[in-house]
Design a protein around this motif. Structure first.
Motif, PDB file in Angstrom:
ATOM      1  N   ARG A 141      -4.928  54.432 -48.036  1.00 22.61           N
ATOM      2  CA  ARG A 141      -5.131  54.653 -46.608  1.00 22.61           C
ATOM      3  C   ARG A 141      -6.504  55.278 -46.336  1.00 22.61           C
ATOM      4  NH1 ARG A 141      -0.952  54.329 -42.970  1.00 22.61           N
ATOM      5  NH2 ARG A 141       1.081  53.793 -43.855  1.00 22.61           N
ATOM      6  N   GLN A 165     -13.308  63.943 -40.989  1.00 20.34           N
ATOM      7  CA  GLN A 165     -12.450  63.703 -42.145  1.00 20.34           C
ATOM      8  C   GLN A 165     -12.697  64.739 -43.242  1.00 20.34           C
ATOM      9  OE1 GLN A 165     -13.472  59.646 -42.965  1.00 20.34           O
ATOM     10  NE2 GLN A 165     -12.406  58.864 -41.172  1.00 20.34           N
ATOM     11  N   ARG A 168     -11.054  67.922 -42.339  1.00 20.39           N
ATOM     12  CA  ARG A 168      -9.620  67.901 -42.636  1.00 20.39           C
ATOM     13  C   ARG A 168      -9.365  68.194 -44.120  1.00 20.39           C
ATOM     14  NH1 ARG A 168      -6.080  65.952 -38.920  1.00 20.39           N
ATOM     15  NH2 ARG A 168      -6.893  64.834 -37.102  1.00 20.39           N
ATOM     16  N   CYS A 234     -11.768  60.218 -30.471  1.00 21.33           N
ATOM     17  CA  CYS A 234     -10.597  60.518 -31.299  1.00 21.33           C
ATOM     18  C   CYS A 234      -9.280  60.259 -30.574  1.00 21.33           C
ATOM     19  CB  CYS A 234     -10.651  61.982 -31.759  1.00 21.33           C
ATOM     20  SG  CYS A 234     -11.617  62.246 -33.256  1.00 21.33           S
ATOM     21  N   CYS A 237      -8.293  56.648 -30.667  1.00 19.31           N
ATOM     22  CA  CYS A 237      -8.525  55.971 -31.945  1.00 19.31           C
ATOM     23  C   CYS A 237      -7.220  55.502 -32.574  1.00 19.31           C
ATOM     24  CB  CYS A 237      -9.260  56.917 -32.897  1.00 19.31           C
ATOM     25  SG  CYS A 237      -9.727  56.142 -34.469  1.00 19.31           S
ATOM     26  N   GLN A 238      -7.252  54.329 -33.194  1.00 20.79           N
ATOM     27  CA  GLN A 238      -6.058  53.784 -33.836  1.00 20.79           C
ATOM     28  C   GLN A 238      -5.885  54.268 -35.267  1.00 20.79           C
ATOM     29  OE1 GLN A 238      -8.919  52.183 -33.272  1.00 20.79           O
ATOM     30  NE2 GLN A 238      -9.130  50.275 -34.449  1.00 20.79           N
ATOM     31  N   GLU A 240      -5.261  56.939 -38.233  1.00 18.82           N
ATOM     32  CA  GLU A 240      -4.551  58.202 -38.401  1.00 18.82           C
ATOM     33  C   GLU A 240      -5.225  59.005 -39.511  1.00 18.82           C
ATOM     34  OE1 GLU A 240      -3.097  61.210 -37.961  1.00 18.82           O
ATOM     35  OE2 GLU A 240      -2.030  59.871 -36.591  1.00 18.82           O
ATOM     36  N   CYS A 241      -6.239  59.777 -39.114  1.00 19.13           N
ATOM     37  CA  CYS A 241      -7.066  60.479 -40.104  1.00 19.13           C
ATOM     38  C   CYS A 241      -6.416  61.727 -40.673  1.00 19.13           C
ATOM     39  CB  CYS A 241      -8.427  60.820 -39.498  1.00 19.13           C
ATOM     40  SG  CYS A 241      -9.508  59.375 -39.344  1.00 19.13           S
ATOM     41  N   SER A 242      -5.187  62.036 -40.238  1.00 22.01           N
ATOM     42  CA  SER A 242      -4.489  63.157 -40.860  1.00 22.01           C
ATOM     43  C   SER A 242      -4.222  62.890 -42.337  1.00 22.01           C
ATOM     44  CB  SER A 242      -3.165  63.443 -40.136  1.00 22.01           C
ATOM     45  OG  SER A 242      -2.292  62.331 -40.234  1.00 22.01           O
ATOM     46  N   ARG A 253      -6.217  68.835 -34.523  1.00 24.93           N
ATOM     47  CA  ARG A 253      -5.604  68.463 -33.241  1.00 24.93           C
ATOM     48  C   ARG A 253      -4.453  69.393 -32.945  1.00 24.93           C
ATOM     49  NH1 ARG A 253      -5.106  61.818 -33.490  1.00 24.93           N
ATOM     50  NH2 ARG A 253      -7.295  61.376 -33.823  1.00 24.93           N
TER      51      ARG A 253
END
Length: 253
Positions: A141, A165, A168, A234, A237-238, A240-242, A253
């Protein structure tokens, strides 16, 4: 089985790795007896893209980046990694050549679990198969999102997404700012974002002049998170950078 002093170090490091989560102390110790520990100096290659896979390398100390080497000499970084992270898990699982090149950024240390040991782990301890699938899904991913961002966003968007990113993965709160606790040069950001170093210097200089970020000794601080998030859209956005987040990382977020 009693671990030797050297194996104790491997056991201590393995306990922090998600691959062996769920194994007992005795089972982790058994794995440690069949693994080895390696020290690699800064700016050295641990393995190269296309090289025969020896097994699974796990970072225990230091900093590493995974990258693709282009024919024209350019580098495209697909990820930055810190301790407890397995490197190029897909190659280790299927035994095919490594898909990336691993380069140390500072003096680093690794555990090597030979591939025959990985096969035995899957047979003897089925929980490690589930763990490996979970880790591999995260790896896939992350790479898919990185590739999609590079294809769909402009230079500012790529750099903004890369910073978010990385925040995170390695971010810690410092008052109202977020520090990316991973030493990164402008070249590293360029390689991660798929832009030229000149572009990275220009865009990040503008961000610094506008009070969005600041850099101190290669540590990037995000001073105005909403401005970066808004600039890269963000909310709509499609992606899912989690999936880039670590357990100890800050929530964006």
């Amino acid at each position: 089985m009693q671990a030797t002093p050297g194996e104790d170090r491997i056991v201590s490091a393995l306990r922090k790795c998600a691959l062996v989560s769920g194994l007992s102390e005795a089972e982790v110790t058994e794995v440690a007896t069949r693994a080895s520990i390696h020290k690699v100096r800064a700016n050295r290659r641990l393995f190269e893209e296309g090289e025969e896979c020896k097994g699974l390398w796990i970072v225990t100390a230091g900093r590493v980046r995974l990258l693709h080497l282009m024919a024209d000499g350019r580098q495209h970084a697909v990820g930055f990694h810190a301790p407890t992270t397995p490197l190029d898990l897909g190659a280790a699982l299927d035994g095919q050549p490594y898909m990336t090149t691993a380069m140390t950024l500072i003096d680093s240390e690794f555990i090597l679990i030979p591939r025959p040991v990985l096969i035995d782990l899957g047979r003897d301890y089925p929980v490690t198969i589930r763990n490996a699938i979970d880790l591999l899904c995260i790896e896939v991913r992350q790479r898919d999102i990185t590739a999609a961002v590079a294809a769909l966003k402009d230079a500012r968007g790529r750099i903004g997404c890369s910073l978010l990113q990385l925040a995170r993965q390695f971010g810690t709160t410092d008052g109202s700012a977020i520090s990316i606790n991973y030493p990164l040069t402008r070249q590293h950001i360029a390689d991660r974002s798929g832009v030229t170093v000149e572009t990275a210097i220009r865009v990040m200089s503008e961000m610094q002049q506008n009070g969005v970020i600041q850099t101190d000794n290669q540590i990037i601080q995000i001073l105005d998170l909403p401005r970066i998030s808004d600039a890269v859209s963000c909310d709509g956005c499609q992606f899912e950078c989690s999936v880039f987040a670590q357990k100890t990382a800050v929530r964006l977020r």
